[in-house]
Motif scaffolding. Structure first.
Motif, PDB file in Angstrom:
ATOM      1  N   ASP A 161       2.568   5.615  -5.654  1.00  0.00           N
ATOM      2  CA  ASP A 161       3.077   4.399  -5.019  1.00  0.00           C
ATOM      3  C   ASP A 161       2.096   3.262  -5.297  1.00  0.00           C
ATOM      4  O   ASP A 161       0.915   3.377  -4.974  1.00  0.00           O
ATOM      5  CB  ASP A 161       3.228   4.611  -3.514  1.00  0.00           C
ATOM      6  CG  ASP A 161       4.148   5.775  -3.184  1.00  0.00           C
ATOM      7  OD1 ASP A 161       4.873   6.227  -4.105  1.00  0.00           O
ATOM      8  OD2 ASP A 161       4.147   6.231  -2.035  1.00  0.00           O
TER       9      ASP A 161
ATOM     10  N   GLU B 156       0.522   0.392  -4.323  1.00  0.00           N
ATOM     11  CA  GLU B 156       0.286  -0.386  -3.114  1.00  0.00           C
ATOM     12  C   GLU B 156      -1.176  -0.338  -2.742  1.00  0.00           C
ATOM     13  O   GLU B 156      -1.913   0.550  -3.170  1.00  0.00           O
ATOM     14  CB  GLU B 156       1.106   0.194  -1.956  1.00  0.00           C
ATOM     15  CG  GLU B 156       0.620   1.579  -1.568  1.00  0.00           C
ATOM     16  CD  GLU B 156       1.510   2.279  -0.555  1.00  0.00           C
ATOM     17  OE1 GLU B 156       2.702   2.409  -0.825  1.00  0.00           O
ATOM     18  OE2 GLU B 156       0.997   2.695   0.495  1.00  0.00           O
TER      19      GLU B 156
ATOM     20  N   HIS C  19       9.902   0.671  -3.559  1.00  0.00           N
ATOM     21  CA  HIS C  19       9.127   1.127  -2.388  1.00  0.00           C
ATOM     22  C   HIS C  19       9.195   0.051  -1.291  1.00  0.00           C
ATOM     23  O   HIS C  19       8.273  -0.090  -0.511  1.00  0.00           O
ATOM     24  CB  HIS C  19       7.685   1.405  -2.822  1.00  0.00           C
ATOM     25  CG  HIS C  19       6.889   2.259  -1.872  1.00  0.00           C
ATOM     26  ND1 HIS C  19       7.375   3.374  -1.247  1.00  0.00           N
ATOM     27  CD2 HIS C  19       5.596   2.160  -1.460  1.00  0.00           C
ATOM     28  CE1 HIS C  19       6.436   3.907  -0.484  1.00  0.00           C
ATOM     29  NE2 HIS C  19       5.343   3.185  -0.583  1.00  0.00           N
TER      30      HIS C  19
ATOM     31  N   HIS D 269       6.751  -2.950   2.160  1.00  0.00           N
ATOM     32  CA  HIS D 269       6.314  -1.661   2.691  1.00  0.00           C
ATOM     33  C   HIS D 269       6.750  -1.527   4.148  1.00  0.00           C
ATOM     34  O   HIS D 269       5.945  -1.339   5.061  1.00  0.00           O
ATOM     35  CB  HIS D 269       4.789  -1.511   2.581  1.00  0.00           C
ATOM     36  CG  HIS D 269       4.326  -0.080   2.501  1.00  0.00           C
ATOM     37  ND1 HIS D 269       3.869   0.616   3.591  1.00  0.00           N
ATOM     38  CD2 HIS D 269       4.272   0.789   1.470  1.00  0.00           C
ATOM     39  CE1 HIS D 269       3.532   1.849   3.223  1.00  0.00           C
ATOM     40  NE2 HIS D 269       3.775   1.980   1.941  1.00  0.00           N
TER      41      HIS D 269
ATOM     42  N   PRO E  62       8.317   3.984   2.466  1.00  0.00           N
ATOM     43  CA  PRO E  62       6.936   3.847   2.916  1.00  0.00           C
ATOM     44  C   PRO E  62       6.699   4.833   4.053  1.00  0.00           C
ATOM     45  O   PRO E  62       7.469   4.877   5.016  1.00  0.00           O
ATOM     46  CB  PRO E  62       6.877   2.401   3.399  1.00  0.00           C
ATOM     47  CG  PRO E  62       7.912   1.697   2.555  1.00  0.00           C
ATOM     48  CD  PRO E  62       9.022   2.701   2.463  1.00  0.00           C
TER      49      PRO E  62
HETATM   50 ZN   LIG Z   1       3.608   3.472   0.458  1.00  0.00          ZN
END
Ligand SMILES: [Zn+2]
Length: 286
Positions: free
Chosen positions: A55, A57, A129, A133, A189
């Protein structure tokens, strides 16, 4: 990772789906590195056994424990995180695999998205995603995301369900606009021990947004005491949880490809393990 072939995750029949095993990656402050693995029928040589997922992030507590500002800008990836992602992709590809990435839509506001184009050009799929989030199971505005808690005017007048749907769609729109293609799958998320069971409204929303498959479930398992190295009991429990990480179909028709434990965040933030324990857990899980 030897012997990996390209994972086939998009638009496939159910038998070709793989399930998720979680791998390393909190070094640059990334969250949610995982993998998708193991068909239910006997594996053929041209099908992937393991597909690693990551992911894209930023994560609180990285790189310093006291860091929490990333909660408000999960998708504003820094240089280290981008470098890490490219290097991880390069290494996996060198072993014959690809990484299935999931992008937080805010990243598409950045000036340069060439690195994402590069990942895609090298065969690494990129999924959705959400844009900020967001917690897709939220039923109260204050539970949706830190950003909206601090700046509630951004979502004023909308129901949580509207905000969440819009946030999923924004990520898709941003990806189409900046990269020129649609997301390959969706990952929530946070992972949920029960996946999206009991939330047919959320399943339907994701179907309506164009997703045939999602990665939502993360089975419950033991973590042990934070800061202590992994015990036999914890490791056995993580291995046992692989059974609960198999792909399945919800009554709505939506497919879930769970993430197999243990996630990088689970290992490094929750359990506060050292790398060796994480690698041990992953090897045992695989
Ligand atoms: Zn995430």
């Amino acid at each position: 990772m030897h012997g990996l072939t390209r994972p086939t995750l998009q638009g496939n029949t159910r038998r070709e789906f793989l399930h998720t095993v979680t791998m390393a990656g909190a070094v640059a402050g990334l969250g949610g590195l995982g993998a998708l693995a193991q068909p239910s029928s006997p594996p053929s040589r041209d099908k992937a056994l393991i597909a690693i997922t990551l992911d894209l992030e930023m994560a609180r507590n990285f790189p310093r424990w006291e860091d929490s500002h990333w909660d408000y800008e999960k998708g504003n990836l820094n240089e280290e995180a981008k470098r890490y992602s490219l290097e991880a992709a390069r290494r996996v590809k060198a072993h014959g695999g690809v990484i299935h990435f999931f992008a937080v839509g805010q990243v598409f506001e950045q000036e340069n998205v060439d690195w994402l184009m590069q990942l895609n050009a090298e065969g690494h799929p990129i999924g959705n995603h959400t844009y900020d989030h967001v917690y897709v199971l939220a039923t109260k505005p204050e539970d949706i995301q830190y950003r909206f808690k601090r700046a509630p005017w951004l979502i004023e007048g909308k129901t949580p369900a509207q905000v969440i749907r819009e946030n999923v769609q924004f990520c898709t729109d941003a990806m189409r606009t900046r990269l020129g293609f649609s997301p390959s799958g969706f990952r929530t998320p946070g992972g949920f021990a029960d996946g999206l069971h009991g939330r047919p409204d959320v399943q339907q929303m994701l179907l309506d947004c164009g997703f045939k498959w999602v990665s939502c479930k993360y089975p419950a398992h033991l973590y042990g005491n934070p800061g202590e190295s992994a015990t036999r009991e914890v490791l056995d429990n993580i291995v046992k949880a692989q059974t609960a990480s198999q792909p399945f179909v919800y009554p709505t028709g939506l497919i879930d490809i769970p993430m197999s434990p243990i996630s990088d965040i689970g290992a490094f933030r929750n359990a506060r393990w050292k790398l060796d324990d994480f690698l041990r857990a992953i090897r045992l899980g695989v």
